[in-house]
Design an enzyme around this catalytic site. Structure first.
Site, PDB file in Angstrom:
ATOM      1  N   CYS A  34      -8.950   2.333 -15.121  1.00  0.00           N
ATOM      2  CA  CYS A  34      -8.644   3.412 -14.183  1.00  0.00           C
ATOM      3  C   CYS A  34      -9.011   4.739 -14.830  1.00  0.00           C
ATOM      4  O   CYS A  34      -8.765   4.933 -16.015  1.00  0.00           O
ATOM      5  CB  CYS A  34      -7.154   3.388 -13.853  1.00  0.00           C
ATOM      6  SG  CYS A  34      -6.633   4.687 -12.730  1.00  0.00           S
TER       7      CYS A  34
ATOM      8  N   HIS B 297      -6.235  -1.484  -5.599  1.00  0.00           N
ATOM      9  CA  HIS B 297      -6.028  -0.560  -6.726  1.00  0.00           C
ATOM     10  C   HIS B 297      -5.933   0.885  -6.207  1.00  0.00           C
ATOM     11  O   HIS B 297      -5.024   1.633  -6.584  1.00  0.00           O
ATOM     12  CB  HIS B 297      -7.198  -0.711  -7.719  1.00  0.00           C
ATOM     13  CG  HIS B 297      -7.169   0.238  -8.876  1.00  0.00           C
ATOM     14  ND1 HIS B 297      -7.126  -0.178 -10.191  1.00  0.00           N
ATOM     15  CD2 HIS B 297      -7.188   1.598  -8.926  1.00  0.00           C
ATOM     16  CE1 HIS B 297      -7.106   0.877 -10.991  1.00  0.00           C
ATOM     17  NE2 HIS B 297      -7.154   1.968 -10.248  1.00  0.00           N
ATOM     18  N   GLU B 298      -6.873   1.261  -5.343  1.00  0.00           N
ATOM     19  CA  GLU B 298      -6.903   2.647  -4.850  1.00  0.00           C
ATOM     20  C   GLU B 298      -5.708   2.946  -3.954  1.00  0.00           C
ATOM     21  O   GLU B 298      -5.086   4.000  -4.069  1.00  0.00           O
ATOM     22  CB  GLU B 298      -8.225   2.934  -4.119  1.00  0.00           C
ATOM     23  CG  GLU B 298      -9.474   2.865  -5.005  1.00  0.00           C
ATOM     24  CD  GLU B 298      -9.378   3.707  -6.274  1.00  0.00           C
ATOM     25  OE1 GLU B 298      -8.716   4.762  -6.266  1.00  0.00           O
ATOM     26  OE2 GLU B 298      -9.953   3.282  -7.305  1.00  0.00           O
TER      27      GLU B 298
ATOM     28  N   HIS C 178      -2.551   3.854  -5.618  1.00  0.00           N
ATOM     29  CA  HIS C 178      -2.430   5.234  -6.122  1.00  0.00           C
ATOM     30  C   HIS C 178      -1.623   6.106  -5.158  1.00  0.00           C
ATOM     31  O   HIS C 178      -0.980   7.062  -5.587  1.00  0.00           O
ATOM     32  CB  HIS C 178      -3.814   5.858  -6.331  1.00  0.00           C
ATOM     33  CG  HIS C 178      -4.437   5.546  -7.663  1.00  0.00           C
ATOM     34  ND1 HIS C 178      -3.850   5.902  -8.849  1.00  0.00           N
ATOM     35  CD2 HIS C 178      -5.606   4.932  -7.994  1.00  0.00           C
ATOM     36  CE1 HIS C 178      -4.629   5.521  -9.864  1.00  0.00           C
ATOM     37  NE2 HIS C 178      -5.701   4.919  -9.368  1.00  0.00           N
TER      38      HIS C 178
HETATM   39 ZN   LIG Z   1      -7.137   4.047 -10.622  1.00  0.00          ZN
END
Ligand SMILES: [Zn+2]
Length: 188
Positions: free
Chosen positions: A115, A159-160, A163
């Site tokens: 990341c 993953h995004e 966030h």
């Molecule tokens: Zn990330």
């Protein structure tokens, strides 16, 4: 906005753990410009020459919180192979993406995840859903879209989207047994 390895928010900064807000549509000029700059970052970051010159760390995705903007926007560029081994290219500028369904089957990257906001190494499998369906507004096509993602793309989108809730990939690593294999999981 200047987006490079120095300006990207790292996990030492508490803002990375904050929640991102839903974005009002149609996009303001400011939001549209930022999202386009985020996509440009991802594209430039995988060009070795540009990455070196502009101080970019290679990435397949970036979310607005990583540039300090608490808005549910993410840019993703993924190259993969389809079921027949043919190259597939995915490029999105997503606003308010929602995971509307997830497979029971799990998947993880054999090499683990990385990341832009994480400097230290965190080894271990990041277990996610193997297939997801995402609904979002996409600035690339300028419409509401439904993405049926599997494999690598599904991992990147999860993953995004994490966030937006302040979740980082290593939160998902099994602390006691980081490389514990998951039965029936797709290993990518
Ligand atoms: Zn990330």
């Amino acid at each position: 906005m200047l987006i490079n390895n120095d300006t990207i928010v790292k996990d030492t900064d508490p803002i990375i753990r904050e929640k991102s807000e839903i974005v009002t549509l149609p996009l303001s000029k400011e939001d549209e410009t930022l999202l386009r700059e985020m996509l440009q970052y991802v594209k430039d970051s995988t060009d070795e020459e540009k990455a070196e010159k502009m101080n970019l760390r290679p990435a397949v995705g970036i979310s607005a919180i990583q540039v300090g903007v608490k808005k549910q926007m993410t840019a993703v560029v993924v190259d993969d192979l389809d079921k027949n081994g043919e190259p597939e290219h995915f490029e999105y500028m997503l606003v308010n993406p929602r995971i509307v369904s997830s497979s029971v089957q799990k998947a993880y990257l054999h090499s683990g995840e990385g990341c832009l906001s994480v400097v230290n190494q965190h080894d271990g499998y990041v277990v996610r859903s193997a297939r997801i369906t995402v609904k979002a507004f996409d600035l690339c096509t300028n419409k509401d879209i439904t993405i049926r993602a599997r494999g690598y793309l599904a991992i990147v989108l999860q993953h995004e989207i994490d966030h937006f809730s302040g979740i980082l990939f290593y939160d998902h690593i099994n602390k006691k047994d980081p490389f514990k294999e998951v039965e029936g999981a797709l290993v990518i």
